[in-house]
Design an enzyme around this catalytic site. Structure first.
Site, PDB file in Angstrom:
ATOM      1  N   LYS A  22       0.848  -1.205   0.000  1.00 42.50           N
ATOM      2  CA  LYS A  22       0.000   0.000   0.000  1.00 42.50           C
ATOM      3  C   LYS A  22       0.881   1.252   0.000  1.00 42.50           C
ATOM      4  CE  LYS A  22      -1.719   1.566   4.036  1.00 42.50           C
ATOM      5  NZ  LYS A  22      -1.440   2.985   4.341  1.00 42.50           N
ATOM      6  N   ASN A  23       1.891   1.271   0.847  1.00 41.55           N
ATOM      7  CA  ASN A  23       2.689   2.481   1.009  1.00 41.55           C
ATOM      8  C   ASN A  23       3.731   2.666  -0.078  1.00 41.55           C
ATOM      9  OD1 ASN A  23       1.112   3.056   3.156  1.00 41.55           O
ATOM     10  ND2 ASN A  23       2.619   2.513   4.718  1.00 41.55           N
ATOM     11  N   ARG A  93      -4.969  10.853   3.658  1.00 36.21           N
ATOM     12  CA  ARG A  93      -4.018  11.950   3.779  1.00 36.21           C
ATOM     13  C   ARG A  93      -2.786  11.781   2.893  1.00 36.21           C
ATOM     14  NH1 ARG A  93      -0.320  11.533   6.537  1.00 36.21           N
ATOM     15  NH2 ARG A  93      -0.211  13.763   6.965  1.00 36.21           N
ATOM     16  N   CYS A 117      -5.011  12.529  11.840  1.00 32.90           N
ATOM     17  CA  CYS A 117      -5.796  11.289  11.860  1.00 32.90           C
ATOM     18  C   CYS A 117      -5.701  10.776  13.298  1.00 32.90           C
ATOM     19  CB  CYS A 117      -5.221  10.288  10.870  1.00 32.90           C
ATOM     20  SG  CYS A 117      -3.676   9.598  11.409  1.00 32.90           S
ATOM     21  N   ARG A 122      -0.083  14.730  12.240  1.00 31.55           N
ATOM     22  CA  ARG A 122       0.427  14.482  10.883  1.00 31.55           C
ATOM     23  C   ARG A 122       0.702  15.783  10.111  1.00 31.55           C
ATOM     24  NH1 ARG A 122      -1.144   9.139   9.793  1.00 31.55           N
ATOM     25  NH2 ARG A 122       0.566   9.062   8.298  1.00 31.55           N
ATOM     26  N   ASP A 308       4.654   0.674  11.981  1.00 27.00           N
ATOM     27  CA  ASP A 308       3.451   0.023  11.459  1.00 27.00           C
ATOM     28  C   ASP A 308       3.308  -1.420  11.916  1.00 27.00           C
ATOM     29  OD1 ASP A 308       3.471   1.723   8.218  1.00 27.00           O
ATOM     30  OD2 ASP A 308       2.949   2.376  10.241  1.00 27.00           O
ATOM     31  N   ARG A 400      -8.647  -0.396   4.671  1.00 25.73           N
ATOM     32  CA  ARG A 400      -7.774   0.607   4.048  1.00 25.73           C
ATOM     33  C   ARG A 400      -6.407   0.004   3.700  1.00 25.73           C
ATOM     34  NH1 ARG A 400      -6.920   5.931   7.061  1.00 25.73           N
ATOM     35  NH2 ARG A 400      -5.580   6.055   5.224  1.00 25.73           N
TER      36      ARG A 400
HETATM   37  C1  EPZ Z   1       4.225   7.023   6.222  1.00 22.75           C
HETATM   38  O1  EPZ Z   1       3.442   8.062   6.765  1.00 22.75           O
HETATM   39  C2  EPZ Z   1       3.318   5.812   6.103  1.00 22.75           C
HETATM   40  N1  EPZ Z   1       2.208   6.115   5.193  1.00 22.75           N
HETATM   41  C3  EPZ Z   1       2.784   5.435   7.478  1.00 22.75           C
HETATM   42  O2  EPZ Z   1       1.998   4.262   7.340  1.00 22.75           O
HETATM   43  C4  EPZ Z   1       3.979   5.126   8.391  1.00 22.75           C
HETATM   44  O3  EPZ Z   1       3.509   4.816   9.678  1.00 22.75           O
HETATM   45  C5  EPZ Z   1       4.908   6.343   8.433  1.00 22.75           C
HETATM   46  O4  EPZ Z   1       5.317   6.703   7.103  1.00 22.75           O
HETATM   47  C6  EPZ Z   1       6.163   6.075   9.256  1.00 22.75           C
HETATM   48  O5  EPZ Z   1       6.852   4.975   8.711  1.00 22.75           O
HETATM   49  C7  EPZ Z   1       2.451   6.114   3.856  1.00 22.75           C
HETATM   50  O6  EPZ Z   1       3.564   5.862   3.398  1.00 22.75           O
HETATM   51  C8  EPZ Z   1       1.290   6.409   2.977  1.00 22.75           C
HETATM   52  P1  EPZ Z   1       6.198  10.445   8.241  1.00 22.75           P
HETATM   53  P2  EPZ Z   1       3.999   9.588   6.747  1.00 22.75           P
HETATM   54  O7  EPZ Z   1       6.097  11.686   7.441  1.00 22.75           O
HETATM   55  O8  EPZ Z   1       4.886   9.777   5.592  1.00 22.75           O
HETATM   56  C9  EPZ Z   1       6.405  13.879  11.480  1.00 22.75           C
HETATM   57  C10 EPZ Z   1       0.182   2.833   7.730  1.00 22.75           C
HETATM   58  O9  EPZ Z   1      -0.252   2.329   8.765  1.00 22.75           O
HETATM   59  N2  EPZ Z   1       6.310  14.808  10.351  1.00 22.75           N
HETATM   60  O10 EPZ Z   1       7.341   9.505   7.997  1.00 22.75           O
HETATM   61  O11 EPZ Z   1       2.834  10.478   6.889  1.00 22.75           O
HETATM   62  C11 EPZ Z   1       5.138  13.044  11.664  1.00 22.75           C
HETATM   63  O12 EPZ Z   1       4.199  13.762  12.446  1.00 22.75           O
HETATM   64  C12 EPZ Z   1       0.610   4.291   7.718  1.00 22.75           C
HETATM   65  O13 EPZ Z   1       0.321   2.235   6.632  1.00 22.75           O
HETATM   66  C13 EPZ Z   1       6.370  16.181  10.597  1.00 22.75           C
HETATM   67  O14 EPZ Z   1       6.499  16.616  11.730  1.00 22.75           O
HETATM   68  O15 EPZ Z   1       4.851   9.603   8.075  1.00 22.75           O
HETATM   69  C14 EPZ Z   1       5.654  11.807  12.375  1.00 22.75           C
HETATM   70  O16 EPZ Z   1       5.757  12.077  13.748  1.00 22.75           O
HETATM   71  C15 EPZ Z   1       0.349   4.969   9.060  1.00 22.75           C
HETATM   72  N3  EPZ Z   1       6.280  17.033   9.544  1.00 22.75           N
HETATM   73  C16 EPZ Z   1       7.052  11.613  11.782  1.00 22.75           C
HETATM   74  O17 EPZ Z   1       7.412  12.882  11.191  1.00 22.75           O
HETATM   75  C17 EPZ Z   1       6.152  16.596   8.250  1.00 22.75           C
HETATM   76  O18 EPZ Z   1       6.093  17.432   7.316  1.00 22.75           O
HETATM   77  C18 EPZ Z   1       7.133  10.556  10.698  1.00 22.75           C
HETATM   78  O19 EPZ Z   1       6.090  10.821   9.791  1.00 22.75           O
HETATM   79  C19 EPZ Z   1       6.083  15.203   8.020  1.00 22.75           C
HETATM   80  C20 EPZ Z   1       6.172  14.325   9.083  1.00 22.75           C
END
Ligand code: EPZ
Length: 421
Positions: A22-23, A93, A117, A122, A308, A400
């Protein structure tokens, strides 16, 4: 509202074919916006998130079609506008991933702020900061990110935090920016690597793939060609089904898998007492009647233990021997499965983002409620292990991220059915 009804207690035994990630498919769908000719993505899981992103892209006037063999065909030649509306983005998102490629190729993009979410606020500040560093004029107003730029310029970007979709958005912008872009502290998740490999096959120039420093020489905005690309296997679906074998004391062989994307997780299964064997594209976990041992988990960016898989190991620890400490370092609110697991009799003490789990000889079935995607997976796992009946509400969360999960579990010997309530 649909629910799962699970009768627990049976040791699973069998094989499960893993679907595409998915990701990985979500950023790949966004990458089609960069292609100057029709593109096909293969091994696409039939998931709500995938169809939602397809709807976002189709809404811009792009031709998107799914065929019967789990492939998506995309032709951007008919694109009419560059807007991703709130109604769709708020339900998925990761739609934010269209921002980078749209701005880079077409010079403008209007994408709804994704909003938070269940697991966290996020924010997308890193996505925005990186694009501004590349010369984009961005205004965030009325809940939308409005971005313009005649031609993005290469830049050196140091990501404050490791962000998976942040890295993916900036990478897709950089491949057709004017000049060289360096992304430091880039995410190294296999899904980022899959995207980078696809972009290179489309004609992009990227060095450092798989490392935390990506160097991109931009090419002309219309230089990337549409290709036929196959999505890598879903490592989190794989881990979830292996966890189902572990928690029920059974044997599960995951085929069409990618063992080398799961080193940290397989190591934890072995630490928990499971026998784990791997081949080129398969992983077999066998408990061989052994008792599950509690393990300590700390989530961190790849290649460390993935957030995850945290909820799934929480369920395992709840049914294991000993005490396991689980620390969630990525998201601020990814412990909502704790309260639901406790309804099944789990002994868990929560201190902020640290959970101390004392394993119980057996959990007892009860009605529980899914709160987010991976929390719902942990409840399915706990229900499979618990004595008696467990009903899980709000399983739209599960749909999802897991393709036909009940059919795959039934084939492994689980007693599970989807009921309309
Ligand atoms: C991706 O989300 C995945 N989703 C998530 O999978 C996964 O849990 C996550 O990466 C971490 O591995 C997809 O790839 C579609 P991040 P993402 O940006 O990219 C902070 C699932 O269950 N952050 O790596 O949204 C954020 O708040 C989903 O399949 C900022 O502060 O996660 C978090 O604390 C859930 N500012 C950390 O970084 C930003 O601009 C990591 O988030 C971006 C992120």
């Amino acid at each position: 509202m649909q629910k799962f009804l699970i009768e627990g207690g049976a040791a699973l035994d069998g094989e499960v074919a893993i679907s595409g990630a998915k990701n990985a498919v979500l950023p790949l769908q966004a990458a089609t916006l960069l292609a100057n000719s029709p593109m096909t993505i293969r091994n696409v899981p039939r998931l709500k998130d995938v169809s939602t992103l397809a709807a976002v892209i189709e809404g811009m006037g792009v031709k998107v079609s799914f065929d019967a063999d789990n492939n998506i065909h995309v032709d951007t030649s008919t694109i009419q506008h560059f807007r991703a509306p709130y109604e769709l983005v708020r339900t998925m998102r990761a739609s934010i991933l269209v921002l980078g490629p749209m701005l880079a190729r077409f010079g403008e993009a209007e994408v709804s702020l994704p909003g938070g979410c269940a697991i966290g606020t996020r924010p997308v500040n890193l996505h925005i900061a990186g694009l501004e560093a590349m010369g984009a004029q961005i205004v965030v107003e009325e809940g939308y990110i409005r971005a313009k730029c005649k031609r993005l310029q290469g830049a050196r970007i140091v990501m404050d935090m490791v962000s998976v979709t942040g890295t993916e958005n900036l990478l897709m912008a950089a491949v057709v920016a004017d000049g060289t872009t360096v992304i430091e502290n880039a995410a190294r998740e296999p899904e980022v690597t899959d995207l980078a490999n696809c972009l290179v096959q489309m004609g992009a120039h990227i060095q450092g793939i798989g490392t935390d420093k990506l160097t991109v020489q931009g090419v002309d905005v219309n230089a990337l060609r549409g290709i036929d690309y196959t999505v890598l296997p879903d490592r989190i679906e794989t881990g979830t089904f292996l966890a189902a074998g572990a928690i029920t004391g059974g044997r599960v062989k995951a085929t069409h898998a990618a063992p080398d994307t799961l080193d940290a997780v397989l190591q934890k299964f072995r630490e928990a007492g499971a026998l784990v064997e791997t081949g080129h594209d398969w992983i077999e976990l066998d408990m061989r009647g052994r008792t599950l041992k509690a393990v300590d988990i700390r989530t961190d960016p790849y290649p460390a233990f993935p957030t995850d898989m945290q909820a799934q190991f929480m369920a395992m620890n709840a049914c294991s021997q000993g005490i396991g400490v689980i620390v969630e370092t990525i998201f601020e609110n990814r412990m909502m499965h704790v309260a639901e697991l406790k309804r099944l009799g789990a002994n868990i003490r929560l201190e902020g983002n640290t959970a101390i789990v004392a394993g119980m000889p057996n959990l007892k079935g009860a009605p529980v409620m899914a709160t987010d995607l991976r929390a719902s997976a942990s409840l399915v796992l706990a229900g499979l292990a618990a004595q008696g009946k467990t009903t899980i509400d709000r399983i739209y969360h599960t749909d999802r991220g897991y393709e036909r999960i009940e059919q795959k579990l039934l084939a492994l010997g689980a007693t599970i059915q989807r009921i309309n309530d």
